[in-house]
Design a protein around this motif. Structure first.
Motif, PDB file in Angstrom:
ATOM      1  N   ASN A  10       1.714  43.247  38.063  1.00  0.00           N
ATOM      2  CA  ASN A  10       1.898  41.854  37.649  1.00  0.00           C
ATOM      3  C   ASN A  10       2.602  41.101  38.764  1.00  0.00           C
ATOM      4  O   ASN A  10       3.100  41.713  39.730  1.00  0.00           O
ATOM      5  CB  ASN A  10       2.729  41.762  36.361  1.00  0.00           C
ATOM      6  N   ASP A 144      -1.851  41.617  26.803  1.00  0.00           N
ATOM      7  CA  ASP A 144      -1.124  40.648  27.626  1.00  0.00           C
ATOM      8  C   ASP A 144      -0.189  39.856  26.719  1.00  0.00           C
ATOM      9  O   ASP A 144      -0.400  39.761  25.506  1.00  0.00           O
ATOM     10  CB  ASP A 144      -2.093  39.704  28.343  1.00  0.00           C
ATOM     11  N   LYS A 146       2.247  36.170  27.159  1.00  0.00           N
ATOM     12  CA  LYS A 146       2.707  35.068  28.003  1.00  0.00           C
ATOM     13  C   LYS A 146       3.367  34.005  27.137  1.00  0.00           C
ATOM     14  O   LYS A 146       3.052  33.876  25.941  1.00  0.00           O
ATOM     15  CB  LYS A 146       1.527  34.431  28.749  1.00  0.00           C
ATOM     16  N   PHE A 148       4.150  29.840  26.918  1.00  0.00           N
ATOM     17  CA  PHE A 148       3.814  28.519  27.425  1.00  0.00           C
ATOM     18  C   PHE A 148       4.418  27.476  26.495  1.00  0.00           C
ATOM     19  O   PHE A 148       4.077  27.418  25.305  1.00  0.00           O
ATOM     20  CB  PHE A 148       2.298  28.315  27.494  1.00  0.00           C
ATOM     21  N   GLY A 187      -6.287  39.340  29.665  1.00  0.00           N
ATOM     22  CA  GLY A 187      -5.332  38.457  30.335  1.00  0.00           C
ATOM     23  C   GLY A 187      -5.469  37.038  29.840  1.00  0.00           C
ATOM     24  O   GLY A 187      -6.559  36.606  29.439  1.00  0.00           O
ATOM     25  N   ASP A 189      -3.932  32.730  30.280  1.00  0.00           N
ATOM     26  CA  ASP A 189      -3.175  31.709  30.996  1.00  0.00           C
ATOM     27  C   ASP A 189      -3.474  30.376  30.334  1.00  0.00           C
ATOM     28  O   ASP A 189      -4.455  30.236  29.592  1.00  0.00           O
ATOM     29  CB  ASP A 189      -3.565  31.677  32.480  1.00  0.00           C
ATOM     30  N   GLU A 191      -3.622  26.073  31.004  1.00  0.00           N
ATOM     31  CA  GLU A 191      -3.635  24.948  31.935  1.00  0.00           C
ATOM     32  C   GLU A 191      -3.794  23.671  31.119  1.00  0.00           C
ATOM     33  O   GLU A 191      -4.893  23.357  30.659  1.00  0.00           O
ATOM     34  CB  GLU A 191      -4.780  25.099  32.939  1.00  0.00           C
ATOM     35  N   TRP A 196      -7.145  29.846  28.998  1.00  0.00           N
ATOM     36  CA  TRP A 196      -8.050  30.687  29.781  1.00  0.00           C
ATOM     37  C   TRP A 196      -7.832  32.145  29.406  1.00  0.00           C
ATOM     38  O   TRP A 196      -6.694  32.597  29.299  1.00  0.00           O
ATOM     39  CB  TRP A 196      -7.800  30.503  31.282  1.00  0.00           C
TER      40      TRP A 196
END
Length: 319
Positions: A10, A144, A146, A148, A187, A189, A191, A196
């Motif tokens: 990572n 995964d 994350k 945000f 994975g 992400d 934006e 994504w």
């Protein structure tokens, strides 16, 4: 440093530095100078310890490793000294493997990994104590995690969920509304308002207002490249390998070509003869006739391709 320890698991970017979670520890990249600025061997007595993921607060670094959670003062001027890193023994499972870690609105979340199917476990750090919330977080295998904008996203093998700071679900993705199966998200992400997702089945997927788009760039089937050769604008790669003892790893035969902007992979699905030819470790393009290519295996002879088609296998029995 073994080949396995060179793995980059990572990366964490803070200002001008990228902190790479690696098989040996942590490698720090100075992005402005484009160079390695430091390496942290954080294991006992400065030994190699695989760091799988990293997170941070204003005061601390948190490392998810193959042997528990390690922390260090972010302002410590000597983070390269293993003594600056402390293993968190207050964890319910202090010696377990932790493969994902994230800071969501000041709360640290970690995932305890196990090879057993559907036996992962999520913990979060609140008021100095590690807690669980089995009602909110599934024991499904986590791919995964994350954070945000105060929202924690967790991708599992077959679905994705996001949670607010009280662990109430905000977004749930069970399907892309296709006929070929559900998600397999490795994975994630974000934006703006576009999510994504890297999907093992569908390639790159974007989601906005519950509408999905799919991006499948032309590429080799595998990320493995052990050898390559280039002649006349024709690039070929060998996708096999061997172990540290110079023995077979028994990867099914596979080679890829990049010709006129297009990738093609030759493997057991496209070329059945390759199913019995393991560990292709070298490849050579004929510079006088780039349509002719030879690929050598670590166990079973030499394979010839011509004009993007398999020709034959050469062994001591026939040549």
């Amino acid at each position: 440093i073994t080949p396995e320890e060179k793995t980059i698991n990572n990366n964490l970017i803070i200002d001008k530095h990228a902190y790479l979670s690696c098989g040996i520890g942590i490698v720090v990249i100075d992005l402005s100078k484009e160079e390695v600025s430091d390496t942290y061997y954080i294991g006992p007595e400065g030994s190699h310890l695989q760091v799988i993921d990293m997170a941070f607060t204003e005061e601390l670094f948190f490392d998810a490793t193959e042997d528990g959670i390690y922390t260090a003062d972010r302002n410590d001027p000597n983070l390269a000294f293993f003594g600056s890193w402390t293993k968190d023994l207050t964890m319910p499972e202090p010696n377990a493997t932790y493969n994902h870690i994230a800071n969501n609105a000041g709360t640290i979340y970690v995932n305890r990994y196990t090879e057993a199917f559907k036996e992962d476990k999520m913990y979060f750090l609140r008021d100095g104590s590690w807690l669980t919330d089995d009602e909110a977080f599934s024991d499904e295998d986590v791919n995964d995690m994350k954070s945000f904008n105060g929202e924690l996203f967790v991708s599992y093998n077959y679905f994705l969920k996001s949670f607010d700071t009280d662990h109430n679900p905000i977004k749930i993705i069970w399907t892309y509304y296709t006929e070929t199966g559900g998600p397999n998200i490795s994975g994630i992400d974000l934006e703006g308002d576009v999510l994504w997702m890297a999907d093992a089945r569908y390639g790159l997927v974007s989601e906005r207002n519950n509408e999905f788009k799919f991006y499948t760039p032309n590429s080799p089937k595998k990320a493995d490249v052990f050898d390559m050769d280039l002649a006349g604008g024709h690039l070929w790669t060998a996708d096999g390998g061997r172990n540290l003892s110079w023995g077979n790893i028994w990867n099914r035969g596979s080679v890829s070509s990049f010709i006129e902007g297009t990738w093609n992979t030759f493997d057991s699905q496209t070329t059945p003869a390759l199913d019995s030819i393991p560990d292709i470790v070298c490849v050579a393009v004929n510079p006088y006739d780039t349509r002719q290519v030879f690929a050598g295996s670590w166990h079973l002879g030499l394979t010839e391709f011509y004009n993007n088609e398999y020709v034959q296998l050469y062994t001591p029995e026939n040549s």
